[in-house]
Design an enzyme around this catalytic site. Structure first.
Site, mmCIF file in Angstrom:
data_model
loop_
_atom_site.group_PDB
_atom_site.id
_atom_site.type_symbol
_atom_site.label_atom_id
_atom_site.label_comp_id
_atom_site.label_asym_id
_atom_site.label_seq_id
_atom_site.Cartn_x
_atom_site.Cartn_y
_atom_site.Cartn_z
ATOM 1 N N LYS A 150 0.820 -1.307 0.033
ATOM 2 C CA LYS A 150 0.041 0.017 -0.013
ATOM 3 C C LYS A 150 0.698 1.238 -0.005
ATOM 4 O O LYS A 150 1.801 1.144 0.885
ATOM 5 C CB LYS A 150 -0.761 -0.041 1.217
ATOM 6 C CG LYS A 150 -1.907 -1.205 1.306
ATOM 7 C CD LYS A 150 -2.988 -0.790 0.691
ATOM 8 C CE LYS A 150 -4.274 -1.877 0.736
ATOM 9 N NZ LYS A 150 -5.467 -1.484 0.143
ATOM 10 N N LYS A 258 -13.262 -7.444 -6.437
ATOM 11 C CA LYS A 258 -13.651 -7.701 -5.057
ATOM 12 C C LYS A 258 -15.041 -8.113 -4.934
ATOM 13 O O LYS A 258 -15.922 -7.320 -5.193
ATOM 14 C CB LYS A 258 -13.291 -6.533 -4.092
ATOM 15 C CG LYS A 258 -11.917 -6.011 -3.980
ATOM 16 C CD LYS A 258 -11.892 -4.855 -3.097
ATOM 17 C CE LYS A 258 -10.615 -4.697 -2.570
ATOM 18 N NZ LYS A 258 -9.531 -4.363 -3.610
#
Length: 345
Positions: A150, A258
């Protein structure tokens, strides 16, 4: 007679997890439980606050409506709840679980028999340089050959230095590196940052700029030196024609699905068809569901036979997750049938 109820559960992170949107300490989720003729089916509606399109004031009201109208059957419920993808996904899970002989075995396969595994990436959360280095070392020692960092919250040069440090020890053939900016870059600076990131032989970057800037993202995908994967960009796009239009306009190198955010298995499958038709590759990731949702995603993912490392390593993040057969070993997700499910909230 079919009866459905739902139950809220708050997952607690073992340690605060940083993204460019902020630090996560807890994650709310909702379980939908269908009972019929002595059998039970469990699904998870893992709406993600601040990210899901169904993060709206009437979310629990809609969940209650789904429970009260469970007799309508899955197809009608899904068509009535198009704008609530996490509830759609929870219903898909619960109905499949109700139908199958073995609890929580939604897609019987070599994976659920413990005969095969799913390669996954090791996820590195944002934090101090020392904390991120510690995570990177740990993931490599645990046998991961694909690492996802990230980025976008700490100093960009520090992030570049972390990538440089990894590459000084491991080539692109040794370790596949992915980064996820969660839309942290501005359109004006994005291309220059992608050029600097590309010096470290990265596999791809997820969502470099915020979703909704379609023309800017299309230009970026056309000129980027680094493959771009759309993630948040897919949220809230329900109509099949709109999915094709978005992918044909932006022409990304990858999309990331997702299921909780795109309408479960049906929503995911329609995105995959649009991507395949546009010669765009994909992979699947979780969205911080409990092991109930993660299990459903993993089993579905295995049926797709997509050999890229998937983003399914989130099961160990919580102190109060649901006990399940899911285990991570040597950078792979596996199903250990010697471990029993314990859905007892």
């Amino acid at each position: 007679m079919m009866i459905a109820t739902y139950q809220k559960h708050t997952l607690n992170f073992k340690q605060a997890s940083g993204t460019s949107r902020g630090v996560l300490k807890t994650k709310d989720t909702w379980f939908i439980i269908i009972a019929s003729e002595g059998k039970k089916g469990v699904g998870e509606c893992g709406m993600f606050r601040g990210l899901s399109v169904d993060d709206r004031p009437d979310f629990e009201q809609k969940l209650q409506w789904a429970c009260q109208n469970i007799h309508l059957g899955l197809d009608i419920l899904l068509s009535e709840l198009v704008e609530l993808p996490s509830i759609q996904f929870g219903l898909e899970m619960a109905f499949l679980d109700l139908e199958n002989k073995t609890a929580f075995e939604l897609f019987p396969s070599r994976f659920t028999k413990g005969e095969d595994t799913i390669p996954i990436n090791g996820l590195i959360w944002m934090g101090s340089e020392a904390f991120m280095r510690e995570q990177i070392t740990s993931k490599i020692e645990e046998g991961f050959t694909c690492i996802k960092l990230k980025i976008g919250a700490i100093d960009f040069q520090t992030e570049l230095d972390l990538l440089k440090s990894i590459r000084s020890h491991f080539s692109a053939a040794d370790i596949e590196l992915r980064v996820d900016a969660n839309g942290a870059f501005s359109p004006d600076e994005a291309l220059e940052k992608l050029k600097r990131l590309s010096d470290y032989q990265l596999h791809s970057i997820e969502q470099p700029i915020k979703q909704g800037q379609v023309e800017e993202m299309a230009r970026l995908c056309e000129t980027t030196p680094l493959d771009i994967a759309l993630d948040e960009e897919l949220i809230g796009v329900f109509d099949v024609a709109d999915k094709y239009d978005l992918l044909q306009t932006i022409k990304p190198q990858y999309i990331i699905l997702k299921p909780t955010l795109v309408g479960g298995f049906q929503g995911g499958n329609s995105w995959i068809k649009a991507a395949n038709d546009g010669k765009i590759d994909y992979w699947i990731t979780s969205a911080l569901e409990s092991n109930v949702g993660l299990n459903a995603i993993a089993q579905w993912t295995y049926t797709l036979q997509n050999d890229r490392p998937q983003g399914l390593g989130t099961g160990g993040l919580f102190t109060n997750n649901i006990d399940s057969p899911l285990e991570v070993k040597n950078g792979n997700l596996q199903y250990n049938n010697k471990t029993n499910w314990n859905f007892n909230l």
